[in-house]
Write a protein that holds these residues in place. Structure first.
Motif, PDB file in Angstrom:
ATOM      1  N   PRO A   1     -11.737   4.353 -16.438  1.00  0.00           N
ATOM      2  CA  PRO A   1     -11.347   4.151 -15.043  1.00  0.00           C
ATOM      3  C   PRO A   1     -10.619   2.824 -14.843  1.00  0.00           C
ATOM      4  O   PRO A   1     -10.825   1.866 -15.591  1.00  0.00           O
ATOM      5  N   THR A   2      -9.767   2.792 -13.848  1.00  0.00           N
ATOM      6  CA  THR A   2      -9.134   1.550 -13.429  1.00  0.00           C
ATOM      7  C   THR A   2     -10.076   0.895 -12.429  1.00  0.00           C
ATOM      8  O   THR A   2     -10.430   1.496 -11.413  1.00  0.00           O
TER       9      THR A   2
ATOM     10  N   PHE B   1     -19.506  -1.067 -14.898  1.00  0.00           N
ATOM     11  CA  PHE B   1     -20.239  -0.417 -15.982  1.00  0.00           C
ATOM     12  C   PHE B   1     -20.502   1.049 -15.639  1.00  0.00           C
ATOM     13  O   PHE B   1     -20.292   1.936 -16.473  1.00  0.00           O
ATOM     14  N   LYS B   2     -20.943   1.291 -14.423  1.00  0.00           N
ATOM     15  CA  LYS B   2     -21.269   2.660 -14.023  1.00  0.00           C
ATOM     16  C   LYS B   2     -20.014   3.537 -13.994  1.00  0.00           C
ATOM     17  O   LYS B   2     -20.060   4.702 -14.386  1.00  0.00           O
ATOM     18  N   LEU B   3     -18.900   2.960 -13.546  1.00  0.00           N
ATOM     19  CA  LEU B   3     -17.641   3.714 -13.572  1.00  0.00           C
ATOM     20  C   LEU B   3     -17.252   4.058 -15.006  1.00  0.00           C
ATOM     21  O   LEU B   3     -16.887   5.195 -15.303  1.00  0.00           O
ATOM     22  N   ALA B   4     -17.337   3.080 -15.898  1.00  0.00           N
ATOM     23  CA  ALA B   4     -16.963   3.319 -17.296  1.00  0.00           C
ATOM     24  C   ALA B   4     -17.883   4.338 -17.961  1.00  0.00           C
ATOM     25  O   ALA B   4     -17.448   5.085 -18.851  1.00  0.00           O
ATOM     26  N   LEU B   5     -19.129   4.378 -17.543  1.00  0.00           N
ATOM     27  CA  LEU B   5     -20.087   5.327 -18.135  1.00  0.00           C
ATOM     28  C   LEU B   5     -19.930   6.740 -17.588  1.00  0.00           C
ATOM     29  O   LEU B   5     -20.419   7.696 -18.205  1.00  0.00           O
ATOM     30  N   THR B   6     -19.250   6.877 -16.459  1.00  0.00           N
ATOM     31  CA  THR B   6     -19.155   8.199 -15.823  1.00  0.00           C
ATOM     32  C   THR B   6     -17.728   8.724 -15.679  1.00  0.00           C
ATOM     33  O   THR B   6     -17.538   9.849 -15.236  1.00  0.00           O
TER      34      THR B   6
ATOM     35  N   LYS C   1      -5.408  -5.062 -19.246  1.00  0.00           N
ATOM     36  CA  LYS C   1      -6.148  -4.880 -20.493  1.00  0.00           C
ATOM     37  C   LYS C   1      -7.241  -3.835 -20.323  1.00  0.00           C
ATOM     38  O   LYS C   1      -7.817  -3.674 -19.252  1.00  0.00           O
ATOM     39  N   ILE C   2      -7.510  -3.178 -21.437  1.00  0.00           N
ATOM     40  CA  ILE C   2      -8.644  -2.267 -21.504  1.00  0.00           C
ATOM     41  C   ILE C   2      -9.788  -3.041 -22.149  1.00  0.00           C
ATOM     42  O   ILE C   2      -9.611  -3.680 -23.185  1.00  0.00           O
ATOM     43  N   ALA C   3     -10.943  -2.997 -21.512  1.00  0.00           N
ATOM     44  CA  ALA C   3     -12.133  -3.681 -22.034  1.00  0.00           C
ATOM     45  C   ALA C   3     -13.205  -2.639 -22.311  1.00  0.00           C
ATOM     46  O   ALA C   3     -13.320  -1.649 -21.587  1.00  0.00           O
ATOM     47  N   ASN C   4     -13.984  -2.868 -23.369  1.00  0.00           N
ATOM     48  CA  ASN C   4     -15.113  -1.970 -23.586  1.00  0.00           C
ATOM     49  C   ASN C   4     -16.388  -2.636 -23.080  1.00  0.00           C
ATOM     50  O   ASN C   4     -16.443  -3.848 -22.860  1.00  0.00           O
ATOM     51  N   LEU C   5     -17.399  -1.827 -22.868  1.00  0.00           N
ATOM     52  CA  LEU C   5     -18.643  -2.331 -22.290  1.00  0.00           C
ATOM     53  C   LEU C   5     -19.343  -3.311 -23.214  1.00  0.00           C
ATOM     54  O   LEU C   5     -19.938  -4.285 -22.752  1.00  0.00           O
ATOM     55  N   GLU C   6     -19.255  -3.076 -24.495  1.00  0.00           N
ATOM     56  CA  GLU C   6     -19.902  -3.948 -25.481  1.00  0.00           C
ATOM     57  C   GLU C   6     -19.424  -5.399 -25.330  1.00  0.00           C
ATOM     58  O   GLU C   6     -20.228  -6.322 -25.220  1.00  0.00           O
ATOM     59  N   GLU C   7     -18.113  -5.589 -25.303  1.00  0.00           N
ATOM     60  CA  GLU C   7     -17.581  -6.950 -25.162  1.00  0.00           C
ATOM     61  C   GLU C   7     -17.844  -7.499 -23.762  1.00  0.00           C
ATOM     62  O   GLU C   7     -18.046  -8.699 -23.587  1.00  0.00           O
TER      63      GLU C   7
END
Length: 182
Positions: A92-93, A83-88, A150-156
């Motif tokens: 990111p992989t 989550f922190k990687l995706a938010l910053t 796959k690419i995932a979003n934080l919401e899901e």
């Protein structure tokens, strides 16, 4: 419990993780509440268990209760970091890990689950703080999972981890109900 249907039910007592498409505000609130309450629930289920009970399995060839607890600490630590990687970072992989092998390491097989309970309590406190601070735009941020391409979003992903919490609580309850006898 000999047939495949029974084994499938033992493996997925709450059902397989559902495909998450349209997420409502109510869904998010419900899922965040599940994640927030998970440490209390797992601690309540496990705090009075003997070493013998901690070693009960939830299905044939399944993990013991102690391994489930240690796995949740490992998995949820990884999720908070994702989550922190995706938010910053921009999509990111993330780094996959071999959860079954982690469960066999000394810390994943320890009869002392208190360090993992402490990790779960701390990780969930920080995770929920972040989750409650996110708006709809931030929840659309994504990460790439190279294992499933796959690419995932934080919401899901919030929904996936709410399911994950309930899934493993059900495993512990199942092991206790059957006294680990499979």
């Amino acid at each position: 419990m000999k047939n495949n249907l029974d084994l499938e039910k033992l493996k997925f007592p709450t059902g397989k993780c559902p495909k998450i498409d349209d997420v409502s505000e109510n869904d998010l609130e419900t899922w965040i509440a599940v994640i927030e309450n998970f440490p209390i629930k797992i601690k309540a289920l496990t705090s009075v268990l003997s070493v013998e009970e901690l070693n009960w399995i939830y299905r044939p060839k399944g993990w013991s209760i102690k391994q489930v607890v240690h796995h949740c600490a490992d998995s949820h630590m990884n999720s908070l970091i994702r989550f922190k990687l995706a938010l910053t970072e921009d999509v990111p992989t993330i780094k996959p890990y071999e959860e079954a092998l982690w469960a066999e390491l000394a810390d994943g097989n320890s009869n002392d689950i208190s360090p993992s309970i402490q990790i779960i309590e701390g990780v969930h406190a920080r995770w929920v703080l972040i989750l409650k601070s996110l708006g709809s735009t931030a929840l659309k941020r994504q990460f790439f999972h190279p294992e499933n391409l796959k690419i995932a979003n934080l919401e899901e992903t919030v929904g996936v981890y709410a399911w994950h919490c309930n899934h493993h609580l059900a495993h512990i309850k199942q092991a206790l109900l059957h006294k680990g006898q499979f």
